[in-house]
Design a protein around this motif. Structure first.
Motif, PDB file in Angstrom:
ATOM      1  N   PRO A   8       0.840  -1.211   0.000  1.00 19.97           N
ATOM      2  CA  PRO A   8       0.000   0.000   0.000  1.00 19.97           C
ATOM      3  C   PRO A   8       0.870   1.255   0.000  1.00 19.97           C
ATOM      4  N   THR A   9       0.436   2.247  -0.703  1.00 19.61           N
ATOM      5  CA  THR A   9       1.149   3.519  -0.732  1.00 19.61           C
ATOM      6  C   THR A   9       0.846   4.311   0.538  1.00 19.61           C
ATOM      7  N   PRO A  10       1.674   5.302   0.876  1.00 18.24           N
ATOM      8  CA  PRO A  10       1.380   6.138   2.066  1.00 18.24           C
ATOM      9  C   PRO A  10       0.029   6.821   1.974  1.00 18.24           C
ATOM     10  N   GLU A  11      -0.410   7.174   0.733  1.00 18.66           N
ATOM     11  CA  GLU A  11      -1.705   7.826   0.617  1.00 18.66           C
ATOM     12  C   GLU A  11      -2.838   6.879   0.967  1.00 18.66           C
ATOM     13  N   GLU A  12      -2.686   5.596   0.531  1.00 21.13           N
ATOM     14  CA  GLU A  12      -3.718   4.601   0.850  1.00 21.13           C
ATOM     15  C   GLU A  12      -3.776   4.336   2.349  1.00 21.13           C
ATOM     16  N   LYS A  13      -2.596   4.268   2.985  1.00 24.79           N
ATOM     17  CA  LYS A  13      -2.581   4.078   4.441  1.00 24.79           C
ATOM     18  C   LYS A  13      -3.273   5.222   5.145  1.00 24.79           C
ATOM     19  N   ALA A  14      -2.964   6.441   4.740  1.00 21.54           N
ATOM     20  CA  ALA A  14      -3.569   7.607   5.383  1.00 21.54           C
ATOM     21  C   ALA A  14      -5.073   7.626   5.186  1.00 21.54           C
ATOM     22  N   ALA A  15      -5.525   7.250   3.970  1.00 18.84           N
ATOM     23  CA  ALA A  15      -6.955   7.242   3.707  1.00 18.84           C
ATOM     24  C   ALA A  15      -7.663   6.193   4.555  1.00 18.84           C
ATOM     25  N   ALA A  16      -7.036   5.006   4.691  1.00 20.29           N
ATOM     26  CA  ALA A  16      -7.638   3.953   5.506  1.00 20.29           C
ATOM     27  C   ALA A  16      -7.732   4.368   6.964  1.00 20.29           C
ATOM     28  N   ALA A  17      -6.683   4.978   7.464  1.00 21.59           N
ATOM     29  CA  ALA A  17      -6.699   5.428   8.858  1.00 21.59           C
ATOM     30  C   ALA A  17      -7.754   6.500   9.080  1.00 21.59           C
ATOM     31  N   ALA A  18      -7.887   7.441   8.127  1.00 20.88           N
ATOM     32  CA  ALA A  18      -8.887   8.496   8.265  1.00 20.88           C
ATOM     33  C   ALA A  18     -10.299   7.917   8.257  1.00 20.88           C
TER      34      ALA A  18
END
Length: 439
Positions: A8-18
């Motif tokens: 997963p890219t950092p953007e995908e991780k951030a979106a999942a966490a949000a």
């Protein structure tokens, strides 16, 4: 590469966490609404048994509590804070359980963060920003829990001296702990620094800027710690203002020293060594000789000051009493060991609170120089004339009289030399006001 093995890219991780945080917040609000609805329903049902008094009796002020009641209140507050934390944790776990399986798998297979040496500048900045945000959130949560668990604080005016001292000590310890935690988090978030010798000019400039910012933050933290400790206790009537000022000055000096050291380290400069004591002036023996000769002849009180003028070619300089000036001047000229037969300069100076006449002598016999100052008041400005001892003082004394209004008793022809006789005022005085505006 298949979707299962793709990182997963950092953007995908951030979106999942949000998304997980949003779901947890929605779940919490839903529970609050359900609880509020059930409470309202229980209040409007008449068939139920009479409700017990739900309002708790007003809490006693801390000053009226016994030690047992204080301990019980503190224990209850701590239990309540733990319960709140547990409920928040359960809500978060429930929200995470509802996240899509694909997102959970992507989080599970996420590889550890890259080493700092392999990160791009953008990734480094993003990692540092994320670490700072996480540290801020942790600090905020810890502060809220501490505030919920701690019993109400007594007003300072009601504290005993022992309680004031304990409160001040606790505030200082808390500030120190916060500063230490912030430092550790900053060190953990920042990549290891290169040696200065391996840095590019851009990296050196960035390191210097970062060190200055860190020193500024430390100074601010030290100031807040001093103010926190002082405000907790010293806000009582009769607080020691001198002690507070001394503590603030000490903190400011420490912060300045830290900033200086950090800047030197960032730029690669070594810390400046302690200044060695200055070597005595080459003209110090001459000054000692003049002071000794004049003191033997007239007494030590006739010399108001003696020093080496470092801004004026290290000329030995004396300040002589006005009342004894003429006798001392004659001695400077006639004494065989001094023999200052030449007056090279004479002029006046306005220092606002006083006027001074400055003399510069030279001895051709001894090849030595000497400067002398004689003070006089602005209201009755007068210094004994030395025209009969050194004829070159004639025009210099007239010029000083003309422009500064200093009188020289004993001068044979004391009158204006540059301005007309009917001129009003003395132009070189600092309080001079022009009489005729058209001139």
């Amino acid at each position: 590469m298949s979707d299962e093995k793709r990182k997963p890219t950092p953007e995908e991780k951030a979106a999942a966490a949000a998304e997980a945080r949003a779901k947890a917040e929605a779940l919490r609000k839903l529970r609050e609404q359900e609880a509020q609805a059930s409470q309202e329903a229980s209040q409007v049902e008449p068939s139920q048994e009479p409700q017990e008094e739900v309002s708790a009796p007003a809490a006693k002020p801390v000053s009226e509590m016994t030690p047992e009641e204080k301990a019980a209140a503190k224990k209850a507050a701590a239990a309540e804070a733990i319960a709140k934390a547990k409920a928040a944790k359960e809500a978060k776990e429930a929200a995470e359980a509802e996240t899509p399986v694909a997102e959970q798998q992507s989080e599970a297979v996420a590889t550890p963060a890259k080493p700092v040496s392999e990160m791009t500048p953008e990734e480094k900045a993003a990692a540092k920003k994320a670490a700072a945000a996480e540290a801020l959130a942790k600090a905020k949560a810890a502060k809220e829990q501490a505030e919920a668990a701690s019993p109400p604080v007594k007003p300072v005016s009601e504290m005993t001296p022992e309680e004031k001292a304990a409160a001040k000590k606790a505030a200082a310890a808390e500030a120190l702990a916060r500063a230490k935690e912030a430092k550790e988090q900053a060190e953990a978030a920042s990549p290891p620094a290169k040696p200065v010798s391996e840095m590019t000019p851009e990296e050196k400039a960035a390191a210097k800027k970062a060190a200055a910012a860190e020193a500024l933050a430390k100074a601010k933290a030290a100031k807040e710690a001093a103010e926190t400790g002082a405000d907790t206790v010293d806000s009582a009537p009769g607080a020691d203002a001198k002690a507070k000022a001394a503590a603030a000055a000490k903190a400011k000096a420490a912060a300045a020293a830290v900033a200086k050291a950090k800047t030197a380290q960032a730029t690669g400069d070594e810390a400046p060594a302690e200044e060695a004591p200055k070597a005595p002036s080459k003209n110090q023996p001459y000054l000692d000789k003049y002071v000794s000769r004049i003191s033997e002849a007239f007494g030590q009180e006739v010399i108001e000051a003696s020093y080496i003028n470092e801004l004026g070619k290290e000329v030995p300089t004396l300040t002589i009493q006005n009342e004894r000036w003429y006798q001392v001047a004659q001695y400077l000229r006639d004494d065989e060991q001094l023999s200052f037969e030449y007056l090279s300069d004479l002029h006046g100076v306005d220092y606002e609170d006083r006027l001074e006449v400055y003399y510069h002598f030279y001895s051709y016999k001894n090849r030595q120089s000497l400067a002398v100052k004689v003070k006089t008041s602005r209201e009755e400005s007068k210094v004994a004339s030395v025209m009969d001892l050194w004829h070159g003082a004639n025009w210099n004394e007239r010029e000083t009289f003309d422009l500064l209004g200093i009188h020289f008793p004993g001068h044979k022809d004391l009158r204006r030399i540059l301005l007309p006789d009917d001129w009003v005022g003395y132009p070189l005085r600092k309080d001079y006001v022009q009489y005729d505006e058209e001139v």
